[in-house]
Motif scaffolding. Structure first.
Motif, mmCIF file in Angstrom:
data_model
loop_
_atom_site.group_PDB
_atom_site.id
_atom_site.type_symbol
_atom_site.label_atom_id
_atom_site.label_comp_id
_atom_site.label_asym_id
_atom_site.label_seq_id
_atom_site.Cartn_x
_atom_site.Cartn_y
_atom_site.Cartn_z
ATOM 1 N N ASN A 96 0.789 -1.225 0.000
ATOM 2 C CA ASN A 96 0.000 0.000 0.000
ATOM 3 C C ASN A 96 0.827 1.283 0.000
ATOM 4 O O ASN A 96 1.921 1.336 0.568
ATOM 5 C CB ASN A 96 -0.932 -0.006 1.209
ATOM 6 C CG ASN A 96 -1.919 -1.151 1.153
ATOM 7 O OD1 ASN A 96 -2.402 -1.506 0.083
ATOM 8 N ND2 ASN A 96 -2.203 -1.746 2.297
ATOM 9 N N MET B 263 -3.824 4.018 -0.153
ATOM 10 C CA MET B 263 -4.561 2.806 0.227
ATOM 11 C C MET B 263 -3.912 2.278 1.496
ATOM 12 O O MET B 263 -2.682 2.219 1.574
ATOM 13 C CB MET B 263 -4.477 1.767 -0.894
ATOM 14 C CG MET B 263 -5.004 0.383 -0.557
ATOM 15 S SD MET B 263 -6.794 0.333 -0.414
ATOM 16 C CE MET B 263 -7.257 0.634 -2.138
ATOM 17 N N THR C 159 -7.772 6.196 2.710
ATOM 18 C CA THR C 159 -7.906 5.420 1.477
ATOM 19 C C THR C 159 -8.835 6.144 0.514
ATOM 20 O O THR C 159 -9.968 6.479 0.880
ATOM 21 C CB THR C 159 -8.434 4.007 1.765
ATOM 22 O OG1 THR C 159 -7.450 3.270 2.509
ATOM 23 C CG2 THR C 159 -8.746 3.246 0.496
#
Length: 410
Positions: free
Chosen positions: A173, A214, A235
């Motif tokens: 991420n 994210m 996110t």
């Protein structure tokens, strides 16, 4: 031994998990820089370590293999290519904070053994580590400037966020906050170079170099066909679309992504701070995420082609949306704090809804959330409580502190 990643649900029996035991990075928290490093207070290191050890012991007591982030990293960087890759990525990511001291810090890194390199990156690089003779910039020789070349990483014990296993693949991420962005470099390096993982040819659905943010606290694997992802303060909707498209394209089992928009508040940092799955048809949730009319903005992204295309439909009721995507006739939402607005607000702040499921109907929670734990037990859930006076100061619960690598399929 090669390790195959496998997470096809939130509740399948947990077999292998990655944790990080808080270390010197906690001692490098300074009151005047707490906000910068996303903390509200300075935890007491011996106690937070004791509490974390108790958490890990409860997992090993249930025959769950516990792997530690720092150990995996130190094993990975025994490989010279891994060490160079890790060093390059850390320096590249931290370049904007090095203020002309890139070469000095790089030279310092190259002087370290692999174990030392990992430890110093985690705990932060104080200016005192660089010889005075090489501190040639004004910001290095004045007292007013920030005392670190590279910040300490006190959020590392929340291993959930930098990466997440989805099916047999991985989302590495892009963290929203600059203070946490380097964390995903650790998982990236481990997966590329650690002998246990490097030959697995793991599918990667998201990259730390992607444009949109994210975080793993927003990523829930509800079943082998359905993901739930929070549209949150950390996110983005664009990140969710990118991940959904890649999952649909690369994985044959996942068919739907349920995107749940939650209020962009610090208390509601991720989806898993207000919603978790605890059994086949039971979920914890915080009523405070709903509008005054009792609704939510929920978007179902449904796969329409093998190229990763999808259609989007909108829902407003969490219960009906969950029943639809999971093909369940009934579900039970267990409210944080038992629905009492006073208890719910207090216990949600202390991660009452942030449960780690280790098997269907078996969860790990913080002991301080007495009302929520009582209500969970009343709904037939086995609750394993862990101490939390210092762990909770970082604003994350048992799910936040764990990265499942292998779960049994349901």
């Amino acid at each position: 031994m090669q390790q195959q990643l496998n997470v096809t649900s939130e509740i399948g029996r947990l077999k292998t998990v990655m944790l990080h035991r808080p270390g010197l990075e906690i001692e490098h928290l300074m009151p005047q820089y707490l906000e910068r490093l996303l903390f509200d207070d300075t935890p007491h290191l011996p106690i937070i370590q004791k509490e974390h050890d108790y958490f890990a012991q409860q997992l090993t007591n249930r025959d769950i293999e516990v792997l530690y982030l720092d150990v995996l990293m130190k094993e990975a960087v025994q490989n010279q290519d891994a060490r160079q890759y890790f060093m390059h990525e850390i320096l590249k990511d931290g370049l904007e904070n090095l203020d002309g001291s890139y070469d000095s810090v790089k030279e310092y890194f190259q002087s370290l053994e692999g174990d030392e390199l990992v430890s110093i990156v985690m705990s932060g690089v104080p200016k005192s580590k660089i010889p005075k003779s090489k501190q040639v910039h004004l910001h290095e020789i004045t007292n007013e400037h920030y005392p670190f070349y590279l910040d300490p990483m006190p959020n590392l014990y929340f291993t959930r966020d930098p990466a997440a296993v989805i099916g047999n693949g991985l989302s590495i991420n892009r963290m929203y906050e600059p203070a946490r962005r380097r964390e995903s470099i650790f998982v990236d390096t481990i997966m590329k170079y650690h002998p246990r993982f490097r030959d697995a040819q793991t599918q990667t659905y998201f990259s730390r170099n992607d444009v949109y943010s994210m975080e793993g606290g927003d990523q829930l694997v509800l079943s082998s066909e359905v993901l739930a992802i929070g549209v949150s303060a950390r996110t983005t909707a664009q990140g969710i679309e990118k991940l959904a498209s890649e999952v649909f394209k690369q994985n044959n089992t996942f068919k739907k992504v349920m995107a749940v928009e939650i209020p962009k508040k610090r208390a509601y940092m991720h989806l898993d701070t207000v919603f978790t799955m605890v059994d086949y048809d039971k979920f914890t949730y915080h009523p405070g995420i709903e509008s005054e009319e009792g609704g939510l903005n929920i978007y179902i992204l449904e796969k329409t082609s093998e190229e990763g295309e999808f259609a989007i439909s909108r829902k407003s009721d969490l219960t009906s949306a969950l029943k639809e995507v999971l093909n369940l006739k009934e579900i039970t939402l267990i409210p944080c704090g038992g629905g009492c607005p006073i208890a719910a607000a207090r216990e949600q702040w202390n991660d009452g809804s942030n449960t780690l499921s280790i098997a269907p109907g078996v969860v790990v929670t913080y002991d301080r959330n007495t009302v929520t734990n009582k209500v969970l037990r009343e709904h037939g859930i086995e609750v394993i409580e862990i101490e939390s006076s210092e762990l909770s100061r970082g604003r994350g619960g048992p799910r936040c502190m764990s990265m499942p690598l292998v779960r049994e399929n349901l």
